[in-house]
Design a protein around this motif. Structure first.
Motif, short mmCIF file in Angstrom:
data_model
loop_
_atom_site.label_atom_id
_atom_site.label_comp_id
_atom_site.label_asym_id
_atom_site.label_seq_id
_atom_site.Cartn_x
_atom_site.Cartn_y
_atom_site.Cartn_z
N MET A 1 1.35 -12.28 5.11
CA MET A 1 1.21 -10.63 5.26
C MET A 1 2.63 -10.55 3.84
N SER A 3 4.94 -8.79 1.30
CA SER A 3 5.97 -7.71 1.53
C SER A 3 6.78 -7.11 0.15
N ASN A 86 -1.30 0.22 2.20
CA ASN A 86 -1.43 -0.57 3.64
C ASN A 86 -0.54 -1.18 4.40
N LYS A 87 0.48 -2.23 3.37
CA LYS A 87 0.65 -3.49 3.77
C LYS A 87 2.32 -3.11 3.23
#
Length: 121
Positions: A1, A3, A86-87
Motif C-alpha cells: 500500500m 503512503s 482512499n489510500k
C-alpha cells in the motif's frame, strides 16, 4: 500500500518535510532550507484547499493559479485522484500570511491534525 511522503512537493518550501506533532499541530520543518519551522496554524495560514481531480482539471483553484508550472500540474493531478485519497494520501494547497504558497502531500493523520487546528479559529 502506498503512503504519503509528508513533503512539500511544489512552491515555496519545496522539498521540506511536513510533520505532525499531535492531534492538532502540524508543521513544515525548515531544516532542509535552514529556515525556521513553519507551523500550519490559523496565525500563519490564510487559506488552504484540498486538491481534487475536479479542482485541478477545471483550473478553479485560486491557490494554484500562477504558482505552478504546467509540468508540475500533471504530477499534482496524479496525486489528487480519488484512489490516492482512499489510500490516505492528501494533496493540499496552502497560502501563508507572507504570500508564500506551497503544495503539500500529506498522510491522513497529518491532514486531520491540520484541519482540526484550522477549524479552531
Amino acid at each position: 500500500m502506498a503512503s504519503a511522503r509528508n513533503i512539500v512537493i511544489a512552491g515555496d518550501y519545496s522539498g521540506c518535510r511536513v510533520f505532525c506533532m499531535s492531534a492538532k499541530l502540524a508543521y513544515i520543518s525548515g531544516t532542509m532550507k535552514k529556515i525556521e519551522d513553519v507551523y500550519l496554524t490559523p496565525e500563519n495560514v490564510i487559506r488552504y484547499e484540498l486538491m481534487t481531480e475536479d479542482i485541478i482539471r477545471s483550473g478553479n483553484s485560486l491557490l494554484l493559479t500562477g504558482s505552478l508550472d504546467p509540468a508540475c500540474l500533471l504530477k499534482v493531478r496524479l496525486h489528487a485522484t480519488p484512489a490516492a485519497q482512499n489510500k490516505g494520501i492528501y494533496t493540499v494547497a496552502v497560502k501563508f500570511q507572507d504570500d508564500k504558497r506551497s503544495l503539500l502531500e500529506i498522510d491522513e493523520r497529518t491532514y486531520r491534525a491540520f484541519v482540526r487546528r484550522m477549524q479552531e479559529a
